[in-house]
Design an enzyme around this catalytic site. Structure first.
Site, PDB file in Angstrom:
ATOM      1  CE  LYS A 131      -1.701  -3.636   3.026  1.00 55.62           C
ATOM      2  NZ  LYS A 131      -2.038  -4.909   2.346  1.00 55.62           N
ATOM      3  CE1 TYR A 151      -4.007  -2.014   5.357  1.00 57.46           C
ATOM      4  CE2 TYR A 151      -3.075   0.078   4.618  1.00 57.46           C
ATOM      5  CZ  TYR A 151      -3.762  -1.087   4.341  1.00 57.46           C
ATOM      6  OH  TYR A 151      -4.209  -1.341   3.067  1.00 57.46           O
ATOM      7  CB  SER A 192      -0.897   0.018   1.244  1.00 59.65           C
ATOM      8  OG  SER A 192      -1.547   1.259   1.399  1.00 59.65           O
TER       9      SER A 192
END
Length: 252
Positions: free
Chosen positions: A157, A153, A141
């Site tokens: 990622k 997150y 991402s």
């Protein structure tokens, strides 16, 4: 397209990017296993693929659970054949600022994104090595570059990018490539949930994001599926260990 259809597994494939990717790979001639937490959740995607003349099965699997991953890969092998394409797309959000983030929020995101990609890749690599051909694509991402409220997150990622490059080094001699696709802002249920979390209308968020993107629009799941289709193609055998940002403009 290969004379014998390749078997692909797409995780988190019941909706959004995963669903678009599963359907795109089916159009490329792949037999596709649609993995999601519950088998029933993936059936609609399977129905669309089979209605269009493709082969697909829905398989329930928590990718962070070692036993479930092994069982899912065994099921795919029995029903479709040995998998030689893997798209690690399954993901969850547990957004919060660092001082509000619980250990459970951290562990859940790491479990699905990083542990899940590790378990799935380890489970399928023997099939790829035996076939002397394989394609692994990990969904990273743009958040890997840092994003407020997403320490978990973003870290997961970014970790997937290092995981990708390491698998490319380890598996390359067996004819297996590994690459990552890093989406920017994509119109999905996940980004809609983010808008709800921060208390703004989703249409307003999309308009704001589009104004910041050089191509002047937000992405759609099919934009990511197109990139995955390239990396999993027969002709992409000399492309490995790469991270492709699909974000409507340069990010790094």
């Amino acid at each position: 397209m290969s004379p014998t259809p390749r078997v692909a597994i797409v995780t988190g494939a019941a909706r959004g990017i995963g669903a678009a990717t599963a359907e795109r790979l089916a159009r490329e001639g792949r037999a596709v296993a649609v993995l999601d937490l519950k088998e029933a959740d993936g059936q609609e995607v399977v129905d669309r693929i089979t209605a269009a003349g493709g082969r697909a099965v829905a398989v329930g699997c928590d990718v962070s659970d070692e036993d479930q991953v092994k069982a899912a890969v065994d099921t795919v092998t029995e029903r479709l054949g040995a998998p030689t394409v893997l798209v690690n797309n399954a993901g969850v959000l547990r957004d919060n600022l660092l001082f509000k983030m619980s250990a459970s929020d951290w562990d859940t995101v790491m479990g699905v994104h990083l542990r899940g990609a590790f378990l799935m890749s380890r489970a399928v690599q023997s099939h790829m090595v035996e076939a002397s051909w394989g394609r692994i694509v990990n969904l990273s991402s743009s958040s890997a570059l840092g994003n407020r409220g997403q320490a978990n997150y973003s870290a997961a990622k970014a970790g997937l990018q290092g995981f990708t490059k390491t698998l490319a080094i380890e598996l390359g001699k067996f004819g297996v490539t590994c690459n990552a696709v890093a989406p920017g802002f994509i119109e999905t249920a996940m980004t809609a949930a983010t808008a709800e979390r921060i208390g703004i209308k989703y249409e307003d968020m999309k308009a704001f994001k589009a104004a910041e993107i050089p191509v002047q629009r937000v992405g759609v799941p099919e934009d990511i599926a197109n990139a995955v289709a390239f990396f999993t193609g027969e002709e992409a055998g000399f492309v490995s260990g790469q991270v492709l940002y699909v974000a409507g403009g340069p990010l790094c």
